[in-house]
Design an enzyme around this catalytic site. Structure first.
Site, PDB file in Angstrom:
ATOM      1  N   LYS A   4       0.846  -1.185   0.000  1.00 12.39           N
ATOM      2  CA  LYS A   4       0.000   0.000   0.000  1.00 12.39           C
ATOM      3  C   LYS A   4       0.884   1.237   0.000  1.00 12.39           C
ATOM      4  CE  LYS A   4      -3.979   2.224   2.132  1.00 12.39           C
ATOM      5  NZ  LYS A   4      -5.091   2.095   3.091  1.00 12.39           N
ATOM      6  N   ASP A  32     -15.305   2.652   7.485  1.00  9.99           N
ATOM      7  CA  ASP A  32     -15.274   2.705   6.018  1.00  9.99           C
ATOM      8  C   ASP A  32     -15.610   1.346   5.410  1.00  9.99           C
ATOM      9  OD1 ASP A  32     -14.995   3.998   3.598  1.00  9.99           O
ATOM     10  OD2 ASP A  32     -12.823   3.732   3.491  1.00  9.99           O
TER      11      ASP A  32
END
Length: 378
Positions: free
Chosen positions: A61, A153
């Site tokens: 990431k 989220d």
């Protein structure tokens, strides 16, 4: 429980402080072979990579240093590494470093994409698959809440597949995850996953009567009910291939219809508590749900969903956050029909089985009568 939550949040802060001292710089191409792009957005990008020495596949990431603070990067990395021990939470692999442009950490790779990629528009996903996925997510989110954190989220794009049949899924992307009780800016974003309690933030921002420099930030407290709302919307999305509304505001037509239905349900439940009009022990729970749905049919966008799942959605999608059901409640609704079509099919099969059993019982009675006559009994 409160002590455990406070301890976890404090430990996370300490881990971030310690890991900041050992942050190293690496040349990505020297250590990793890039395979393909897995995802990209405002957060940065995620690449499928293979470690050159170990041959291990992993997801890297990349968070842009220009728009990502070191604190937020280390919070996400350490939370994923140390607290995501549930099998349906994506875990970091202990590799983190920086480049001139990015902060980077390695995590388990979802080699089969994300949940969004398997949802057929206006159709959804197989009902058994939906229940299988939600069973795993219920455990994952409950685990996260027990440690004192809220994901904030949950959506199909953040749920990664470990196989093609969704037998094993992992919730990931902890960039917005915060400790329970933390105060954060109430930023409204146009999405069905955004909870209705922060609509005031949108109204405040759009108000023309208040000068820009006079506007004050609106803050909300991070609570587990935020995740419950998202799980409810996710269930609907998986079952139908659509969203129940565009955004949960009073002027959104879809949400307005749902809120009106919900209010009628709440009023009806209040009356039922005051008047004992029947002994509920004489009726199974599903029959009661069916009768309630006939008395107050759900909004048109919920057509095709069974009374069982509507009862669950009513728990998770409660407009008042303090009354919203917990992710753990999903487990109580597994196994039964979540679609009307499935409920009808199950009812048909049950009736066929009962008719067959009746025939066997009647046949057994005739045979017993013949035996009695043969023995000369009357």
């Amino acid at each position: 429980m409160l002590q455990i939550q406070a301890t976890a949040a404090k430990e996370l802060d300490e881990l971030c402080f310690l890991s900041a001292q050992s942050m190293s710089s690496l040349n990505v191409s020297q250590h990793f072979q890039m395979v393909k792009l897995l995802g990209e957005g405002s957060y940065g990008k995620v690449m499928l990579a293979v470690h050159k020495k170990q041959g291990t596949p992993m997801a890297l990431k990349f968070s842009p240093r220009k728009s990502t603070s070191l604190t937020s990067f280390l919070r996400e990395y350490n939370l994923s590494l140390c607290y995501c021990t549930h099998p349906s939470l994506t875990r970091a692999l202990g590799i983190f470093f920086s480049t001139p442009s990015y902060y980077v950490f390695a995590q388990q790779a979802g080699l089969y994409g994300d949940l969004y990629s398997v949802i057929v528009s206006e159709v959804g996903v197989d009902e058994h698959c939906v229940q299988r996925v939600m069973s795993q997510l219920s455990g994952a989110v409950t685990h996260l809440h027990s440690l004192g954190f809220v994901h904030r989220d949950i959506k199909p794009e953040n749920i990664f597949l470990c196989d093609r049949s969704c037998s094993w899924v992992k919730l990931g992307d902890f960039g917005l995850t915060r400790a329970i009780g933390t105060t954060v800016r109430a930023v409204w974003y146009e999405s069905p996953f955004c909870t209705p309690e922060v609509e005031i933030a949108k109204e405040e921002r759009q108000s023309e009567e208040i000068e820009e420099e006079e506007k004050e930030d609106i803050w909300i407290t991070v609570e587990p009910s935020i995740d419950s709302w998202a799980l409810g919307v996710l269930i609907y999305c998986l079952l139908t291939g659509c969203f129940p509304w565009e955004e949960s505001t009073h002027d959104d037509r879809g949400y307005h219809k749902y809120k009106a239905w919900f209010d009628r349900e709440a009023e009806k439940e209040d009356k039922t508590r005051k008047v004992e009009w029947r002994d509920k022990e004489d009726f199974d729970g599903y029959t009661i749900m069916e009768e309630n749905q006939r008395d107050n049919p759900p909004p048109s966008q919920f057509e095709g969903l069974s009374p069982l799942v509507m009862t669950l959605l009513k728990e998770l999608l409660h407009p008042e956050p303090k009354h919203r059901g917990s992710p753990e409640e999903i487990l109580s609704y597994l196994g039964g029909p979540w679609l009307v079509q499935t409920a009808r099919e199950e009812k048909r099969k049950a009736e066929e089985a009962e008719n067959e059993a009746k025939k066997i019982r009647e046949k057994g009675g005739v045979e017993e009568e013949i035996l009695r006559e043969g023995r000369g009994e009357r």
